[in-house]
Write a protein that holds these residues in place. Sequence first.
Motif, PDB file in Angstrom:
ATOM      1  N   ARG A 131       0.822  -1.206   0.000  1.00 52.11           N
ATOM      2  CA  ARG A 131       0.000   0.000   0.000  1.00 52.11           C
ATOM      3  C   ARG A 131       0.861   1.263   0.000  1.00 52.11           C
ATOM      4  O   ARG A 131       0.589   2.240  -0.711  1.00 52.11           O
ATOM      5  N   ARG A 148      -7.752   1.292  -2.959  1.00 52.02           N
ATOM      6  CA  ARG A 148      -8.981   0.812  -2.338  1.00 52.02           C
ATOM      7  C   ARG A 148      -8.994  -0.717  -2.256  1.00 52.02           C
ATOM      8  O   ARG A 148      -9.485  -1.294  -1.290  1.00 52.02           O
ATOM      9  N   ASP A 151      -6.912  -1.767   0.631  1.00 52.25           N
ATOM     10  CA  ASP A 151      -7.654  -1.512   1.877  1.00 52.25           C
ATOM     11  C   ASP A 151      -8.668  -2.619   2.143  1.00 52.25           C
ATOM     12  O   ASP A 151      -8.857  -3.051   3.289  1.00 52.25           O
TER      13      ASP A 151
END
Length: 837
Positions: A131, A148, A151
Amino acid sequence: MSTPLEREAYTLLQAYKDESTSQGLTWGVKPSNLAAGRAILAADPESQVAIIRAALINPPRSWRAMDLLLSQLARRNLPYATDDVCAILAEISKATSYYYMPIQALLRALARPLSDPATLEACRADLIVVRTAINGWYSSAEQRKMLRLVDELLGGQPEPPVVYSDEWGDQVRPLLDEMDADVRERWVALLRQCAASKGSAPTTKWVAATQRLLDALGKETFARLAIAWLSAFRKSGNKPPERDSETYDLVSNGCLLVEENGDLLRGLAWACAGIEDTSLAAVLADTAIAGYRKITGVGPRSAKVAGACVYALKSMPGLHGAAQLERVRLGVKQPTYLKGIERSLDEAAERVGMTRDDLEELTVPTFDLQQDKREIPFGALTAEIRIDGLEVEIAWRDAQGKPRKAETAEVKREYKAELKDLKRLRDDIARMLAAQRDRIERLPLLERSWSLGDWRARYLDHPLIGGLARRLIWRFRDGDKIMDGAWHDEVLVDAHDHPLNLPESARVSLWHPVYSNASATLAWRNWLERLEITQPFKQAHREVYLLTDAERATRVYSNRFAGHILRQHQFNALAAGRGWRNKLRLMVDDEYPPASLDLPHCGLRAEYWIEGAGDDYGTDTNETGTYLYLTTDQVRFYRLNAQENHAHATGGGYRRWHFDDTGNGPNDNTPIPLEQIPPLVLSEVLRDVDLFVGVASVGNDPTWQDGGPAGRYRDYWRSYSFGELSATAETRKQLLARLIPRLAIADRCAVEGRFLRVRGDLRTYKIHLGSGNILMEPNDQYLCIVPSRGGGETATGNLYLPFAGDSVFSIILSKAFLLAEDTKIKDTTITRQLAMR
């Protein structure tokens, strides 16, 4: 030591690399088309996992041959062990961009094994590293999708933010915190629907869903919030994106929107389409103009958002949207977008059953003005918006009616939102006035006329533009009888103050000096100066360009404005402002049409032939290769649908692409003799060209006495700076001769030939009436004075001028006032020159 499975994977992978390379297959190759690819696809699942790991650990020089193979393997339900997941994540984190491998496909492939809590916990650190790496990539929609996705893999599916961070987003996000909880909840629901906008126009399904959310929020609340959020887009520094000079990595988005914010704003504009609101229409127009604004090195700031605003304006109930759409048309310069705006205006006119001309006139907003004023209460104070010509100001008075310099602290504290609305209203009125001034100035070219009643309603008595109309001269025709008049003391009078007795059958048009003799025009000039009426543009003092003997000799073209050196970007802006089409010329192997003006009401097109000046890239161009300067040539006229001429960017003369000398074919390119051009059309076109030269010529620049790049334009600069006067400069000369007796420095000034001669205490100065440049007596030594950005008008005090818009005239007067008292000059850049002999 490697395992048998790893050795097998390496062997299969190497065979695939060798086969694809030997056949020159580097992009889009299907693995099933290669023998080695078919072997990999037929291998057992454990081997395929090993092949993925091997490909990531030992990547080929080019990922192109490997991309489709890995993407195909990633779509399979393979038996990834925890060790496999961590190893693949570790390799992904080493990538510097998603271009190097099918990262999104690989991350989705790992979603199933990472759904196991034990595997997720074991690989969490690797996921966080991935990330962090992705977050450092070039900002894009693809990057944000992968963030996203990571996540979600980390154990949650967080709802995306309502607004992302960029110049606009950082302005509006604090507004959410200021809302009541109930309003915020409904507003956020609507914003999420807006963010789901796609395409160039809303779908029926999207509109229906949006309408339900609008009903829940309330149209008044929506309009108030939409105005605030759309207005923030206009508040911009218009800075281009910044990149690192070495790595070219994006450092800042500048004024550009991230993609999600662009989608949100597009949807927000679409949501306004069904609401009739004057202020909302004005803000949509502002947003459209801001979206079409060109950003250096990028193009339009957001054509997507601007196009959505145009859609909303043409679809709005009533006439407010169409009125603001006309302002967008006047405020946008790029021909590509102007075509779309023109189509939208045609659609709006058709929707309400009007001609375009009628629509433009009937949709001018009134802003609830009465007699050029509007009062708005603020507690014990009253704010009054006042219009004086083109100036719009806010005046304050207390409960007793006494004037105040500004609003009180209490008003500032208790009426924050209302004060913002007041200032926005003032700005909206000023922008609309300027747009209407430009439209009215072009009316003679449209041969527009009205019945007396329509003219009164649309112009003379109109709350907004009545103040402009009452400063202009109008022509009244009843059969063969023609009368010219203007408004004074609540009545229409002629140039000798005699009231006009007009029958209701009279037709009205805007007066133009080309249809009047010299004595009639002079009478109107005297009338304006006697009553100290300032016209919003040159009308009585307007230059008239009649056909010359030289133009009769050349027959089909005018050389009156040939041989000049113009600043290209300034010329381009001026041309767009006067409705001309033009393309910025680059020093490239390409061809360009001339600057041209379509005149559909008379079926003509005017062309001004221009070419790039210079051949030294970097000296004669900017960093993008755009020419800094242009050379000018002929002015010609053609039929409206005639084939355009073109010239190479580097020069060489204009020519047509398709030849048809019969004068009958679709590619006919026969120029029209100047004697056949209507006098008003010829005069107005040549006046435009004179404006382009008069403003954009390098001869106007007082710092160019060295001749510009390599001194090659020194002779031109000298000849223009102090040469023969153009028609515009001749008008200045005539006006100065009339105004000098009124000046406080009248005893020190005199018009002599091409110059305004000013006697100072140290020297005597000659200010050229065309360029504004200065020579000093007795030896004609050049004096360089660079005007301030404000144009230098403050030094002239409250001197009356009969028309607005001639910045060079103001500069000449400002220099005259300065030099008449040359002993008081403190600027050392000037005093050093005065001391030189």
